[in-house]
Scaffold this active site. Sequence first.
Site, short mmCIF file in Angstrom:
data_model
loop_
_atom_site.label_atom_id
_atom_site.label_comp_id
_atom_site.label_asym_id
_atom_site.label_seq_id
_atom_site.Cartn_x
_atom_site.Cartn_y
_atom_site.Cartn_z
CB ILE A 119 -3.89 -4.47 4.79
CG1 ILE A 119 -4.95 -3.64 4.04
CG2 ILE A 119 -4.28 -5.95 4.83
CD1 ILE A 119 -6.37 -3.76 4.56
NE ARG A 175 0.71 -15.65 5.90
CZ ARG A 175 0.58 -15.91 7.19
NH1 ARG A 175 1.64 -16.11 7.92
NH2 ARG A 175 -0.60 -15.95 7.75
CB CYS A 184 5.42 -13.79 6.04
SG CYS A 184 4.28 -12.55 5.51
CG ASP A 229 -1.57 -7.76 -2.53
OD1 ASP A 229 -0.94 -7.70 -1.45
OD2 ASP A 229 -2.35 -8.69 -2.81
NE ARG A 237 -0.02 -12.36 5.41
CZ ARG A 237 0.17 -12.66 4.12
NH1 ARG A 237 1.40 -12.69 3.66
NH2 ARG A 237 -0.83 -12.92 3.34
N PRO A 238 -1.76 -13.70 11.63
CG PRO A 238 -3.13 -12.83 13.31
CD PRO A 238 -2.12 -12.43 12.28
CB ILE A 239 -4.67 -18.61 10.45
CG1 ILE A 239 -4.06 -19.65 11.39
CG2 ILE A 239 -3.74 -18.32 9.29
CD1 ILE A 239 -4.09 -21.06 10.81
CG ASP A 240 -7.12 -14.54 14.90
OD1 ASP A 240 -6.31 -14.21 14.01
OD2 ASP A 240 -7.98 -13.76 15.35
CD GLN A 241 -11.09 -13.27 13.29
OE1 GLN A 241 -12.31 -13.38 13.15
NE2 GLN A 241 -10.53 -13.06 14.46
CE LYS A 265 0.46 -14.01 -5.37
NZ LYS A 265 0.10 -14.25 -3.96
CG ASN A 266 -3.51 -13.49 -4.23
OD1 ASN A 266 -2.64 -14.37 -4.17
ND2 ASN A 266 -3.31 -12.27 -3.78
NE ARG A 325 5.88 -16.46 -2.68
CZ ARG A 325 5.44 -16.18 -1.48
NH1 ARG A 325 6.23 -15.64 -0.60
NH2 ARG A 325 4.20 -16.46 -1.14
N1 EPU Z 1 -5.80 -11.35 9.98
C1 EPU Z 1 -5.96 -11.67 11.30
N2 EPU Z 1 -6.46 -12.92 11.60
C2 EPU Z 1 -6.79 -13.82 10.66
C3 EPU Z 1 -6.64 -13.48 9.32
C4 EPU Z 1 -6.14 -12.22 8.99
O1 EPU Z 1 -5.66 -10.87 12.18
O2 EPU Z 1 -7.23 -14.92 11.02
C5 EPU Z 1 -5.28 -10.03 9.61
C6 EPU Z 1 -3.97 -10.10 8.83
O3 EPU Z 1 -2.86 -10.23 9.68
C7 EPU Z 1 -4.00 -8.80 8.06
C8 EPU Z 1 -5.49 -8.60 7.77
O4 EPU Z 1 -6.19 -9.43 8.72
O5 EPU Z 1 -3.54 -7.75 8.88
C9 EPU Z 1 -5.96 -8.97 6.39
O6 EPU Z 1 -5.38 -10.20 6.02
P1 EPU Z 1 -6.08 -11.23 5.07
O7 EPU Z 1 -6.40 -12.46 5.84
O8 EPU Z 1 -7.17 -10.60 4.29
O9 EPU Z 1 -4.87 -11.59 4.08
P2 EPU Z 1 -4.57 -13.00 3.48
O10 EPU Z 1 -5.84 -13.68 3.19
O11 EPU Z 1 -3.55 -13.69 4.28
C10 EPU Z 1 -4.65 -12.18 0.99
C11 EPU Z 1 -3.73 -12.21 -0.19
C12 EPU Z 1 -2.59 -11.24 0.05
C13 EPU Z 1 -3.18 -9.84 0.25
C14 EPU Z 1 -4.20 -9.85 1.39
C15 EPU Z 1 -4.89 -8.54 1.58
C16 EPU Z 1 -4.00 -14.47 -1.00
C17 EPU Z 1 -3.42 -15.81 -1.21
N3 EPU Z 1 -3.23 -13.57 -0.37
O12 EPU Z 1 -3.87 -12.58 2.11
O13 EPU Z 1 -1.78 -11.26 -1.11
O14 EPU Z 1 -2.16 -8.92 0.53
O15 EPU Z 1 -5.18 -10.88 1.14
O16 EPU Z 1 -5.57 -8.18 0.42
O17 EPU Z 1 -5.12 -14.20 -1.43
C18 EPU Z 1 0.20 -11.00 -2.34
O18 EPU Z 1 -0.38 -11.50 -3.32
O19 EPU Z 1 1.34 -10.45 -2.44
C19 EPU Z 1 -0.43 -11.05 -1.02
C20 EPU Z 1 0.27 -10.86 0.11
#
Ligand code: EPU
Length: 422
Positions: free
Chosen positions: A328, A94, A118, A306, A123-127, A22-23, A398
């Site tokens: 995480i 997301r 969620c 996960d 889970r912000p997207i600031d980065q 999926k990912n 999902r």
């Molecule tokens: N984070 C920030 N700012 C950002 C981005 C992330 O603070 O701009 C934080 C997040 O809040 C979290 C940490 O950084 O605490 C790591 O988050 P990451 O961005 O790596 O997670 P993601 O990309 O949103 C993906 C997977 C998730 C998986 C995580 C961690 C996809 C589509 N989703 O999420 O998968 O848990 O990486 O490995 O690739 C799942 O499949 O059930 C799932 C939640």
Amino acid sequence: MDRFVIEGGTPLRGRTAVRPAKNALLPCLAAALLTRETIEFVDSAALGDIVSMLTMLEHLGAQVEGRPGGPLRVRVANGGGDLEAPYDLVRKMRASVLVLGPMVARYGRARVSLPGGCAIGARPIDQHLKGLAALGAEVRVEHGYVEVRASALTGGDVLFDRATVTGTENLLMAATLADGATTLRNAAREPEIIDLAELLAAMGARIEGAGTDTIQVEGVAVLHGARHGCIPDRIEAGTLLMAGCITGGDVTCAPAVPAHLEALLAKLREMGAEVTTGDGWIRAASPDGLASADVVTAAFPGFPTDLQAQFMALATQARGASTVKETIFENRFMHVPELMRMGADVSVEGNVAIVRGATGLTGAPVMASDLRASAGLVLAGLCAEGSTEVRRIYHLDRGYERLEERLSALGASVRRVTEGEK
Ligand code: EPU
């Protein structure tokens, strides 16, 4: 709303196929936005999240041939649509935010609803946004949407404050069409990033270092069509292997890549399971019970968050006290109270759960709160005495393709019941 009814207690035995990840599929599908030519996927998985991503791509002007669960062809000939990823689509998933990087790179503009928090954390997207700004984009957040504009992205240096999987993927995609060289530092190293980089390379992108914490991209003017097969889902494989172990069974997953699951396999061995691997397959059996073990979730190659809920279910069947530390996401213990309703002995202190086993679980009605928590509850149901009803199975759908059929093929008694049926 569907639910699973599980009669626990049968050891799972046999071989099971693992579906495309999926990912990996999600960013690779989003990558189709980077070219006017066709991206062909040799296979895909029939998952709620894949349906959501295809709906989003169609909204953005993509033509999709094929169905989730089989080969797919995605073409965004002119596309862009209204260049907007609306709230109603993003709130369902997301990972829709993955369209942001490719859209800005190809069309110079994108408007994407901010995903919001969620069940498992803020889970912000600031980065993601900081990275796009480093490539010269103008980023504005207004009315719940992020609007990103760039007449032309220029290569730049991005240092992520913390490694982010989808953030790295978004920037990797954006950088492929930027003018000049980009370096992504403190990049995420998950296997899904390597998979995306392979697709992008097949489309004509110039990328080095995917799978390490420093990725270099030399922008190109256009990308072209490609054919791609995504990696097998390591989280699904890990879930199925633990389903075998929790029932004292013996399960082989193929295709599966042992190198993608080293952290889990090492833990299973430490707990006394028999784990064997070969080229493209993994087998785990636990004929003599399990001993406790401690895990700390971490970015790859650490223990995946996960698989944390499924591991916690497994730890209830291990002799002694196991600790599970979640680093995480800040709220990923929602399965704990449900496991306790089945008789698990778990106490939580901050981001650490202590699981004391082995406990004879008893079947109960439980509620799924998110995708991986649901998988943990299903595993608990497989070893519990009597009948367990896992409600809100849409979370599970999902990310796992027809899990009940695959568990049943391994000997489990799992039935899907649709609302109104008995
Ligand atoms: N984070 C920030 N700012 C950002 C981005 C992330 O603070 O701009 C934080 C997040 O809040 C979290 C940490 O950084 O605490 C790591 O988050 P990451 O961005 O790596 O997670 P993601 O990309 O949103 C993906 C997977 C998730 C998986 C995580 C961690 C996809 C589509 N989703 O999420 O998968 O848990 O990486 O490995 O690739 C799942 O499949 O059930 C799932 C939640």
